[in-house]
Motif scaffolding. Structure first.
Motif, PDB file in Angstrom:
ATOM      1  N   GLU A  22       0.808  -1.208   0.000  1.00 43.97           N
ATOM      2  CA  GLU A  22       0.000   0.000   0.000  1.00 43.97           C
ATOM      3  C   GLU A  22       0.846   1.266   0.000  1.00 43.97           C
ATOM      4  OE1 GLU A  22      -3.237   1.835   3.072  1.00 43.97           O
ATOM      5  OE2 GLU A  22      -3.522  -0.255   2.441  1.00 43.97           O
ATOM      6  N   ALA A  27      -4.979   7.837  -1.404  1.00 42.23           N
ATOM      7  CA  ALA A  27      -6.263   7.258  -1.766  1.00 42.23           C
ATOM      8  C   ALA A  27      -6.550   7.536  -3.234  1.00 42.23           C
ATOM      9  CB  ALA A  27      -7.379   7.830  -0.897  1.00 42.23           C
ATOM     10  N   ASP A  30     -12.903   6.465  -5.609  1.00 40.43           N
ATOM     11  CA  ASP A  30     -13.823   6.059  -4.541  1.00 40.43           C
ATOM     12  C   ASP A  30     -13.170   6.087  -3.164  1.00 40.43           C
ATOM     13  OD1 ASP A  30     -15.803   5.774  -6.384  1.00 40.43           O
ATOM     14  OD2 ASP A  30     -16.020   3.599  -6.176  1.00 40.43           O
ATOM     15  N   GLY A  31     -12.042   6.799  -3.026  1.00 42.71           N
ATOM     16  CA  GLY A  31     -11.376   6.901  -1.739  1.00 42.71           C
ATOM     17  C   GLY A  31     -10.671   5.639  -1.292  1.00 42.71           C
ATOM     18  N   VAL A  32     -10.482   4.690  -2.210  1.00 43.22           N
ATOM     19  CA  VAL A  32      -9.858   3.400  -1.872  1.00 43.22           C
ATOM     20  C   VAL A  32      -8.338   3.545  -1.840  1.00 43.22           C
ATOM     21  CG1 VAL A  32      -9.603   1.011  -2.613  1.00 43.22           C
ATOM     22  CG2 VAL A  32     -11.782   2.178  -2.934  1.00 43.22           C
ATOM     23  N   PRO A  33      -7.661   2.926  -0.857  1.00 47.38           N
ATOM     24  CA  PRO A  33      -6.192   3.032  -0.780  1.00 47.38           C
ATOM     25  C   PRO A  33      -5.507   2.526  -2.051  1.00 47.38           C
ATOM     26  CG  PRO A  33      -7.081   2.123   1.247  1.00 47.38           C
ATOM     27  CD  PRO A  33      -8.212   2.160   0.269  1.00 47.38           C
ATOM     28  N   VAL A  34      -4.405   3.155  -2.365  1.00 49.24           N
ATOM     29  CA  VAL A  34      -3.599   2.788  -3.528  1.00 49.24           C
ATOM     30  C   VAL A  34      -2.478   1.855  -3.082  1.00 49.24           C
ATOM     31  CG1 VAL A  34      -2.043   3.701  -5.305  1.00 49.24           C
ATOM     32  CG2 VAL A  34      -4.142   4.930  -4.724  1.00 49.24           C
ATOM     33  N   ARG A  35      -2.182   0.878  -3.909  1.00 43.92           N
ATOM     34  CA  ARG A  35      -1.112  -0.075  -3.604  1.00 43.92           C
ATOM     35  C   ARG A  35      -0.367  -0.420  -4.888  1.00 43.92           C
ATOM     36  NH1 ARG A  35      -2.914  -5.280  -4.868  1.00 43.92           N
ATOM     37  NH2 ARG A  35      -5.123  -5.353  -5.480  1.00 43.92           N
ATOM     38  N   SER A  47      -5.690   0.074  -7.275  1.00 44.37           N
ATOM     39  CA  SER A  47      -6.593   0.037  -6.127  1.00 44.37           C
ATOM     40  C   SER A  47      -7.526  -1.147  -6.298  1.00 44.37           C
ATOM     41  CB  SER A  47      -7.431   1.306  -6.020  1.00 44.37           C
ATOM     42  OG  SER A  47      -6.675   2.420  -5.631  1.00 44.37           O
ATOM     43  N   ALA A  75      -9.425  11.998  -9.280  1.00 44.71           N
ATOM     44  CA  ALA A  75      -8.783  11.026  -8.396  1.00 44.71           C
ATOM     45  C   ALA A  75      -7.674  10.274  -9.122  1.00 44.71           C
ATOM     46  CB  ALA A  75      -9.831  10.041  -7.868  1.00 44.71           C
ATOM     47  N   VAL A  79      -3.505  10.486  -8.181  1.00 39.66           N
ATOM     48  CA  VAL A  79      -2.636   9.343  -7.901  1.00 39.66           C
ATOM     49  C   VAL A  79      -1.398   9.388  -8.794  1.00 39.66           C
ATOM     50  CG1 VAL A  79      -2.441   6.828  -8.038  1.00 39.66           C
ATOM     51  CG2 VAL A  79      -4.481   7.881  -7.034  1.00 39.66           C
TER      52      VAL A  79
END
Length: 258
Positions: A22, A27, A30-35, A47, A75, A79
């Motif tokens: 991660e 984020a 949809d606000g989901v964490p990036v990895r 994500s 978004a 990123v």
């Protein structure tokens, strides 16, 4: 149905082993964490997203929703911009989705040479944008005419309009020629350049006619030279606008088909 699918933002260099996984405090859609999904020397920036919201059918509907598009594009770009601060990055198109991490790793393996070449091309370089606008002539709109006798009111109006149109056309031609000369000088400072169609004033936000719209891929020395050229040529027969540095979308974007 799987618990999630994988949204792909970009391909970059594989991070050191201790930071695999991660991305710290980043984020994505949809606000989901990036990895990161790593294979060999490459890493995919991803994500895990809701499969019902990013299914093929759901995406078809969402891509017609302007609010969704704007929110997702912001978004996505955030990123890419954040990851680009730490190294070269090759973005992919918006809403590129894979079934799982294994499919993403297969992509990295199958196209490793192409991805590595794209990253090497932009390594240590950034994208800068230059837009050129025709400067309105000081005499443009001047209603004075040199005539040998007083024309009728209607005739005078038509003559003024024709004179103004001719003056505007000459000014636009002069600006376009100046823009071409500036572009040649700027291209000499860049590793690569990509021209785009001039934007309509409704998009550019400027009253002046756009005559130059170019992205340049430059290293640090090239960026300094670009700034000097903009300062040198700005305000003569055209107004120049410099933007950047940006992630090199124009030179490393990877168009993927899941």
């Amino acid at each position: 149905m799987a618990d999630s699918v994988v949204y792909l933002y970009a391909v970059t260099d594989a991070a050191p082993a201790e930071v695999h996984g991660e991305e710290p405090a980043l984020a994505g859609v949809d606000g989901v964490p990036v990895r990161r999904v790593v294979s060999g020397d490459l890493a995919a920036v991803v994500s895990s997203v809701d499969p019902t919201r990013f299914s093929e059918e759901a995406l078809r509907r969402s891509l017609e929703d302007l609010q969704w598009l704007e929110r997702t594009a912001r978004a996505h770009n955030a990123v890419v911009t954040a990851v680009a601060r730490s190294g070269p990055i090759a973005p992919v198109r918006l809403a590129t989705v894979y079934l799982d991490d294994e499919n993403v790793r297969a992509l990295l393996d199958e196209r490793a040479a192409e991805f590595s070449s794209a990253l090497d091309r932009i390594r240590g370089r950034a994208e800068w944008g230059v837009k050129g606008f025709a400067v309105r002539s000081k005499g443009e709109g001047d209603a004075s005419l040199q005539v040998t006798e007083e024309p009728k009111p209607g005739t005078a109006y038509l003559m003024r309009r024709r004179t103004e149109r001719d003056r505007a056309a000459r000014g636009l031609q002069d600006a376009a020629e100046a823009a071409e000369a500036v572009h040649r000088e700027m291209s000499a400072c860049a590793v690569a350049s990509r021209r785009y169609q001039p934007q309509d004033p409704r998009l550019s936000g400027r009253r002046e006619e756009m005559v130059l719209n170019v992205a340049y891929l430059v290293d640090e020395a090239g960026a300094d030279a670009l700034r000097r050229l903009v300062e040198q040529h700005d305000g003569q027969s055209l107004r120049l606008e410099l933007t950047g540095p940006w992630a090199p979308y124009s030179f490393a974007t990877l168009e993927e088909e899941p």
